[in-house]
Write a protein that holds these residues in place. Structure first.
Motif, PDB file in Angstrom:
ATOM      1  N   THR A 255      40.854  44.638  46.108  1.00 33.10           N
ATOM      2  CA  THR A 255      42.239  44.171  46.078  1.00 33.10           C
ATOM      3  C   THR A 255      42.560  43.346  47.308  1.00 33.10           C
ATOM      4  OG1 THR A 255      42.844  46.169  44.845  1.00 33.10           O
ATOM      5  CG2 THR A 255      44.641  44.901  45.806  1.00 33.10           C
ATOM      6  N   GLY A 256      42.056  43.774  48.451  1.00 34.53           N
ATOM      7  CA  GLY A 256      42.335  43.058  49.689  1.00 34.53           C
ATOM      8  C   GLY A 256      41.844  41.627  49.670  1.00 34.53           C
ATOM      9  N   VAL A 257      40.726  41.352  48.998  1.00 31.17           N
ATOM     10  CA  VAL A 257      40.210  39.987  48.934  1.00 31.17           C
ATOM     11  C   VAL A 257      41.209  39.054  48.261  1.00 31.17           C
ATOM     12  CG1 VAL A 257      38.362  38.527  48.026  1.00 31.17           C
ATOM     13  CG2 VAL A 257      37.825  40.760  48.960  1.00 31.17           C
ATOM     14  N   SER A 258      41.984  39.565  47.304  1.00 31.44           N
ATOM     15  CA  SER A 258      42.957  38.725  46.608  1.00 31.44           C
ATOM     16  C   SER A 258      44.027  38.193  47.540  1.00 31.44           C
ATOM     17  CB  SER A 258      43.614  39.503  45.459  1.00 31.44           C
ATOM     18  OG  SER A 258      44.496  40.506  45.951  1.00 31.44           O
ATOM     19  N   PHE A 259      44.159  38.777  48.731  1.00 28.08           N
ATOM     20  CA  PHE A 259      45.158  38.298  49.686  1.00 28.08           C
ATOM     21  C   PHE A 259      44.855  36.868  50.120  1.00 28.08           C
ATOM     22  CE2 PHE A 259      47.774  38.366  53.549  1.00 28.08           C
ATOM     23  CZ  PHE A 259      48.899  39.031  53.083  1.00 28.08           C
ATOM     24  N   HIS A 260      43.594  36.447  50.029  1.00 27.50           N
ATOM     25  CA  HIS A 260      43.257  35.058  50.338  1.00 27.50           C
ATOM     26  C   HIS A 260      43.971  34.089  49.401  1.00 27.50           C
ATOM     27  CE1 HIS A 260      40.442  35.614  53.503  1.00 27.50           C
ATOM     28  NE2 HIS A 260      39.530  36.242  52.793  1.00 27.50           N
ATOM     29  N   LEU A 261      44.341  34.556  48.203  1.00 24.91           N
ATOM     30  CA  LEU A 261      45.031  33.679  47.253  1.00 24.91           C
ATOM     31  C   LEU A 261      46.409  33.269  47.745  1.00 24.91           C
ATOM     32  CD1 LEU A 261      44.101  35.479  43.895  1.00 24.91           C
ATOM     33  CD2 LEU A 261      43.081  33.403  44.836  1.00 24.91           C
ATOM     34  N   VAL A 262      46.962  34.006  48.710  1.00 27.87           N
ATOM     35  CA  VAL A 262      48.256  33.620  49.273  1.00 27.87           C
ATOM     36  C   VAL A 262      48.169  32.205  49.841  1.00 27.87           C
ATOM     37  CG1 VAL A 262      50.000  34.129  51.026  1.00 27.87           C
ATOM     38  CG2 VAL A 262      48.938  35.998  49.750  1.00 27.87           C
ATOM     39  N   ALA A 263      47.077  31.900  50.547  1.00 23.21           N
ATOM     40  CA  ALA A 263      46.906  30.563  51.115  1.00 23.21           C
ATOM     41  C   ALA A 263      46.834  29.510  50.018  1.00 23.21           C
ATOM     42  CB  ALA A 263      45.647  30.521  51.973  1.00 23.21           C
ATOM     43  N   LEU A 264      46.144  29.838  48.925  1.00 23.05           N
ATOM     44  CA  LEU A 264      46.026  28.902  47.810  1.00 23.05           C
ATOM     45  C   LEU A 264      47.399  28.618  47.205  1.00 23.05           C
ATOM     46  CD1 LEU A 264      43.347  29.036  45.019  1.00 23.05           C
ATOM     47  CD2 LEU A 264      45.736  28.699  44.442  1.00 23.05           C
ATOM     48  N   PHE A 265      48.150  29.673  46.893  1.00 20.02           N
ATOM     49  CA  PHE A 265      49.458  29.491  46.260  1.00 20.02           C
ATOM     50  C   PHE A 265      50.467  28.847  47.202  1.00 20.02           C
ATOM     51  CE2 PHE A 265      47.962  33.101  43.472  1.00 20.02           C
ATOM     52  CZ  PHE A 265      47.780  32.310  42.364  1.00 20.02           C
ATOM     53  N   THR A 266      50.338  29.123  48.499  1.00 20.46           N
ATOM     54  CA  THR A 266      51.235  28.482  49.461  1.00 20.46           C
ATOM     55  C   THR A 266      50.990  26.978  49.476  1.00 20.46           C
ATOM     56  OG1 THR A 266      51.295  30.476  50.834  1.00 20.46           O
ATOM     57  CG2 THR A 266      51.979  28.428  51.868  1.00 20.46           C
ATOM     58  N   ALA A 267      49.717  26.579  49.415  1.00 18.80           N
ATOM     59  CA  ALA A 267      49.392  25.146  49.374  1.00 18.80           C
ATOM     60  C   ALA A 267      49.945  24.506  48.099  1.00 18.80           C
ATOM     61  CB  ALA A 267      47.886  24.956  49.453  1.00 18.80           C
ATOM     62  N   LEU A 268      49.842  25.204  46.974  1.00 21.30           N
ATOM     63  CA  LEU A 268      50.376  24.667  45.720  1.00 21.30           C
ATOM     64  C   LEU A 268      51.893  24.542  45.769  1.00 21.30           C
ATOM     65  CD1 LEU A 268      48.211  26.561  43.051  1.00 21.30           C
ATOM     66  CD2 LEU A 268      48.031  24.166  43.768  1.00 21.30           C
ATOM     67  N   VAL A 295      33.364  36.268  43.267  1.00 21.63           N
ATOM     68  CA  VAL A 295      32.184  37.034  43.686  1.00 21.63           C
ATOM     69  C   VAL A 295      32.545  38.501  43.876  1.00 21.63           C
ATOM     70  CG1 VAL A 295      30.595  37.416  45.608  1.00 21.63           C
ATOM     71  CG2 VAL A 295      30.901  35.119  44.697  1.00 21.63           C
ATOM     72  N   THR A 296      33.712  38.755  44.451  1.00 21.76           N
ATOM     73  CA  THR A 296      34.112  40.134  44.731  1.00 21.76           C
ATOM     74  C   THR A 296      34.577  40.872  43.493  1.00 21.76           C
ATOM     75  OG1 THR A 296      34.782  39.439  46.941  1.00 21.76           O
ATOM     76  CG2 THR A 296      35.593  41.572  46.190  1.00 21.76           C
ATOM     77  N   THR A 297      35.291  40.193  42.595  1.00 24.09           N
ATOM     78  CA  THR A 297      35.914  40.878  41.464  1.00 24.09           C
ATOM     79  C   THR A 297      35.010  41.009  40.254  1.00 24.09           C
ATOM     80  OG1 THR A 297      36.923  38.766  40.784  1.00 24.09           O
ATOM     81  CG2 THR A 297      38.259  40.261  42.135  1.00 24.09           C
ATOM     82  N   LEU A 298      33.967  40.156  40.131  1.00 26.04           N
ATOM     83  CA  LEU A 298      33.032  40.312  39.021  1.00 26.04           C
ATOM     84  C   LEU A 298      32.103  41.481  39.316  1.00 26.04           C
ATOM     85  CD1 LEU A 298      32.122  36.597  38.198  1.00 26.04           C
ATOM     86  CD2 LEU A 298      33.661  38.125  36.957  1.00 26.04           C
ATOM     87  N   ARG A 299      32.164  42.507  38.499  1.00 27.03           N
ATOM     88  CA  ARG A 299      31.450  43.751  38.783  1.00 27.03           C
ATOM     89  C   ARG A 299      30.017  43.692  38.273  1.00 27.03           C
ATOM     90  NH1 ARG A 299      34.601  47.839  40.482  1.00 27.03           N
ATOM     91  NH2 ARG A 299      36.843  47.553  40.418  1.00 27.03           N
ATOM     92  N   VAL A 300      29.184  42.936  38.983  1.00 25.77           N
ATOM     93  CA  VAL A 300      27.758  42.895  38.639  1.00 25.77           C
ATOM     94  C   VAL A 300      26.958  43.001  39.926  1.00 25.77           C
ATOM     95  CG1 VAL A 300      28.016  41.575  36.514  1.00 25.77           C
ATOM     96  CG2 VAL A 300      27.822  40.359  38.670  1.00 25.77           C
ATOM     97  N   GLY A 301      25.909  43.755  39.880  1.00 22.96           N
ATOM     98  CA  GLY A 301      24.997  43.839  41.005  1.00 22.96           C
ATOM     99  C   GLY A 301      25.590  44.438  42.255  1.00 22.96           C
TER     100      GLY A 301
END
Length: 313
Positions: A255-268, A295-301
């Protein structure tokens, strides 16, 4: 058809991870806009009063029925309120008054790095190599956007008092995200959220009184009130409900990795609302953010790192 889909999303909310960052991007834009006119503690109090008033009619009866559980776990509730409701928000709004936007974006993006470390130290969950790889890739994307494609400008960033406040705010939210994993299963998630909101408001009260005593004035114009209502309902109530559910179902690290999306949405938002141009470094950075997220959210390997403990011969 719609109900089974909603149940499936709630049961495995990986596709809901983008929603809280989208709401928080709006909060970031509004927080910057309100910084010169809205006292920081008053803004934090206002958002949580709005959120608690909106939530209270739906949970008060359940909260009364679970009063024994609330009393038994008051320390956890108080800690979540202090770190996630009071500390993160008040410190964040205070920092937004002085810290440049690039520094705020960069330092806020340390959350996905702090969360797994806090989780590992507190023994809440183990980190996978895949999660670490996703965190590193996303953080590289954020750094590239902040650097505007020029590493020299990134290395030139300096930490001052405001930047340290941002780091302290992020640390508060990392601790909150980890503590969420200790929520008693018998307690309703909405009751727990309402209780932490109330606890956070209690923590904020003395600081709010001090702010008002120093002559702070709360704006009451329509735009300011509307901004507080948005932040209270979307960036506070709805975002926290979804964030808490994602932590419970997916873990604090993912869940914490999704916090990086804040930067993406702020830019948009900056592009759509402020008509700021999208440049090549934006595209590269956003691509890296999304790649790290996937990479983080796809549950493989997945392979967890060894748990901390005494070494074996």
């Amino acid at each position: 058809m719609r109900k089974p889909l909603l149940h499936a999303l709630w049961a495995n909310p990986v596709w809901l991870l983008w929603v809280p960052p989208a709401f928080w991007a709006g909060n970031l834009v509004l927080g910057r806009a309100l910084g010169p006119v809205f006292p920081p503690v008053s803004l934090a109090v206002g958002r949580w009063v709005v959120a608690l008033v909106a939530l209270a009619p739906f949970v008060w009866l359940q909260a009364w029925q679970e009063r024994a559980l609330i009393a038994r776990h008051w320390r956890l509730i108080a800690a979540c309120g202090a770190f996630g409701i009071a500390g993160y928000n008040a410190l964040g709004y205070l920092a937004l008054q002085t810290v440049p936007a690039a520094s705020v974006a960069f330092l806020n993006s340390t959350l996905p790095l702090m969360v797994p470390l806090a989780a590992l130290v507190l023994g809440v969950e183990r980190i996978t190599w895949k999660a670490l790889a996703g965190i590193a890739i996303s953080f590289a994307g954020v750094s590239w956007i902040v650097a505007r494609g020029d590493l020299a400008s990134l290395l030139a960033l300096r930490l001052g008092g405001g930047e340290l406040l941002v780091l302290l705010a992020v640390f508060n939210y990392a601790v909150y995200s980890v503590l969420l994993r200790r929520k008693p299963a018998a307690m309703s998630p909405l009751v727990f959220l309402a209780a932490t909101m109330a606890a956070g408001l209690l923590v904020l009260m003395p600081f709010w009184v001090f702010e008002l005593a120093r002559g702070a004035r709360i704006p009451t114009d329509l735009a300011s009130v509307g901004a507080v209502v948005y932040i209270g309902l979307f960036a506070s109530l709805f975002a926290f409900i979804l964030w808490n559910r994602c932590v419970a179902a997916l873990g604090a690290t993912v869940t914490g990795v999704s916090f990086h999306l804040v930067a993406l949405f702020t830019a948009l938002l900056a592009f759509l609302v402020l008509h700021e141009p999208v440049r090549g470094f934006h595209v590269v950075g956003i691509a890296l953010i999304l790649l790290g997220f996937l990479v983080t959210t796809l549950r493989v390997g997945e392979r967890p790192l060894p748990a901390p403990g005494p070494s074996r011969p």
